[in-house]
Design a protein around this motif. Structure first.
Motif, mmCIF file in Angstrom:
data_model
loop_
_atom_site.group_PDB
_atom_site.id
_atom_site.type_symbol
_atom_site.label_atom_id
_atom_site.label_comp_id
_atom_site.label_asym_id
_atom_site.label_seq_id
_atom_site.Cartn_x
_atom_site.Cartn_y
_atom_site.Cartn_z
ATOM 1 N N LEU A 7 0.827 -1.213 0.000
ATOM 2 C CA LEU A 7 0.000 0.000 0.000
ATOM 3 C C LEU A 7 0.858 1.258 0.000
ATOM 4 N N PHE A 8 1.902 1.261 0.824
ATOM 5 C CA PHE A 8 2.781 2.430 0.861
ATOM 6 C C PHE A 8 3.586 2.567 -0.419
ATOM 7 N N ALA A 9 3.843 1.442 -1.089
ATOM 8 C CA ALA A 9 4.600 1.493 -2.340
ATOM 9 C C ALA A 9 3.735 1.980 -3.503
ATOM 10 N N ARG A 10 2.466 1.581 -3.511
ATOM 11 C CA ARG A 10 1.580 1.897 -4.636
ATOM 12 C C ARG A 10 0.915 3.271 -4.494
ATOM 13 N N LEU A 14 1.919 9.070 2.618
ATOM 14 C CA LEU A 14 2.546 10.155 3.375
ATOM 15 C C LEU A 14 2.250 11.514 2.735
ATOM 16 N N GLY A 15 2.242 11.548 1.409
ATOM 17 C CA GLY A 15 1.907 12.791 0.717
ATOM 18 C C GLY A 15 0.466 13.211 0.979
ATOM 19 N N ALA A 16 -0.424 12.213 1.092
ATOM 20 C CA ALA A 16 -1.827 12.505 1.381
ATOM 21 C C ALA A 16 -1.980 13.119 2.773
ATOM 22 N N PHE A 17 -1.270 12.571 3.751
ATOM 23 C CA PHE A 17 -1.357 13.137 5.101
ATOM 24 C C PHE A 17 -0.646 14.485 5.181
ATOM 25 N N GLU A 176 -6.048 14.535 -0.467
ATOM 26 C CA GLU A 176 -5.672 14.358 0.929
ATOM 27 C C GLU A 176 -5.963 12.918 1.343
ATOM 28 N N ALA A 177 -5.967 12.655 2.645
ATOM 29 C CA ALA A 177 -6.025 11.274 3.122
ATOM 30 C C ALA A 177 -7.269 10.532 2.652
ATOM 31 N N ALA A 178 -8.447 11.153 2.744
ATOM 32 C CA ALA A 178 -9.687 10.477 2.353
ATOM 33 C C ALA A 178 -9.717 10.182 0.854
ATOM 34 N N PHE A 179 -9.142 11.078 0.051
ATOM 35 C CA PHE A 179 -9.088 10.890 -1.397
ATOM 36 C C PHE A 179 -8.246 9.665 -1.728
ATOM 37 N N ALA A 201 -4.850 5.188 12.109
ATOM 38 C CA ALA A 201 -3.611 5.493 12.827
ATOM 39 C C ALA A 201 -3.085 6.867 12.444
ATOM 40 N N GLY A 202 -3.211 7.221 11.168
ATOM 41 C CA GLY A 202 -2.732 8.524 10.719
ATOM 42 C C GLY A 202 -3.460 9.671 11.395
ATOM 43 N N PHE A 203 -4.781 9.575 11.494
ATOM 44 C CA PHE A 203 -5.538 10.652 12.121
ATOM 45 C C PHE A 203 -5.348 10.673 13.630
ATOM 46 N N VAL A 204 -5.140 9.514 14.238
ATOM 47 C CA VAL A 204 -4.838 9.498 15.671
ATOM 48 C C VAL A 204 -3.502 10.188 15.931
ATOM 49 N N ILE A 205 -2.525 9.920 15.075
ATOM 50 C CA ILE A 205 -1.209 10.542 15.225
ATOM 51 C C ILE A 205 -1.307 12.062 15.071
ATOM 52 N N LEU A 206 -2.212 12.516 14.203
ATOM 53 C CA LEU A 206 -2.368 13.957 13.994
ATOM 54 C C LEU A 206 -3.144 14.630 15.118
ATOM 55 N N THR A 207 -4.197 13.993 15.606
ATOM 56 C CA THR A 207 -5.106 14.665 16.536
ATOM 57 C C THR A 207 -4.774 14.437 18.011
#
Length: 225
Positions: A7-10, A14-17, A176-179, A201-207
């Motif tokens: 998933l991270f390769a395809r 990180l750019g979305a977040f 962004e992330a949802a897109f 996990a990404g949104f938990v890390i942000l908020t």
């Protein structure tokens, strides 16, 4: 782990977040500026400004954010031809998303600041007027500094809500992330659980750090009465 690596390769997760962070920062700065002006209007002694502030809060708080972003891009941008970046379609959508987020959340910021103003004892403003300060200098030097300290907790809640609401920007094509999550679900449905885990996990890390920071600031900067 293989699914996460693929998933991270395809996909540019990180750019979305990073785009989510940009939307949050831009929207937060705009909302703070606009919301402060609206809050000042709401407590102004001028009746017209009071009605403007109350009308702004009522309209924007009760307008769905999706509708507001669609109005910005499809209405103002496409129909009226007002483009914030004519040379770059994607950057133009990003800027309109920031504008929509700022104006929407400014209504919540205004109410948070107004609640902070209401915590300042009336004697503070009366003392300022007794030494010759007019309305705006009284707000600037006496009331607002205390009001912001009293409004830290609701302002923090608004910032966290803004961070989560950036997902609505996906409706106008902002990557962004949802897109990116939507594309991941569409083209890699076999990694569904991994996709949801990454996004959660990404949104938990942000908020989560925001909540901890604003709780600490609220306790640290509380005004003793």
């Amino acid at each position: 782990m293989e699914g996460f690596a693929e998933l991270f390769a395809r996909y540019d997760v990180l750019g979305a977040f990073l785009m989510t962070i940009k939307l949050t920062v831009g929207g937060a700065l705009g909302a703070l500026l606009i919301g402060t002006v609206v809050a000042v209007c709401r407590v102004s002694p001028v009746a017209v400004l009071q009605r403007f502030g109350a009308g702004y809060v009522t309209i924007f708080r009760n307008t769905p954010l999706t509708l507001l972003l669609a109005l910005c891009l499809l209405g103002i941008n496409n129909i009226l031809g007002v483009r914030l970046d004519p040379a770059n379609v994607l950057e133009n959508a990003f800027r309109w998303a920031v504008v929509g987020l700022a104006f929407y959340h400014a209504s919540f910021v205004a109410e948070a600041i107004r609640s902070g103003i209401n915590t300042v004892p009336a004697g503070q403003a009366e003392a300022a007027r007794s030494i010759g300060l007019s309305f705006l200098p009284t707000l600037r030097y006496v009331v607002l500094p205390q009001a912001f300290r009293g409004a830290i907790a609701p302002l923090g809640n608004t910032l966290i809500a803004l961070t989560k609401n950036t997902t609505v920007a996906a409706t106008i094509g902002v990557a962004e992330a949802a897109f990116v999550m939507r594309n991941m679900i569409e083209f890699s449905p076999n990694y569904l659980y991994a996709i949801f885990f990454i996004m959660a996990a990404g949104f938990v890390i942000l908020t989560l750090p925001m909540g901890v920071l604003f709780t600490w600031l609220s306790n640290r900067l509380v005004v003793a009465r």
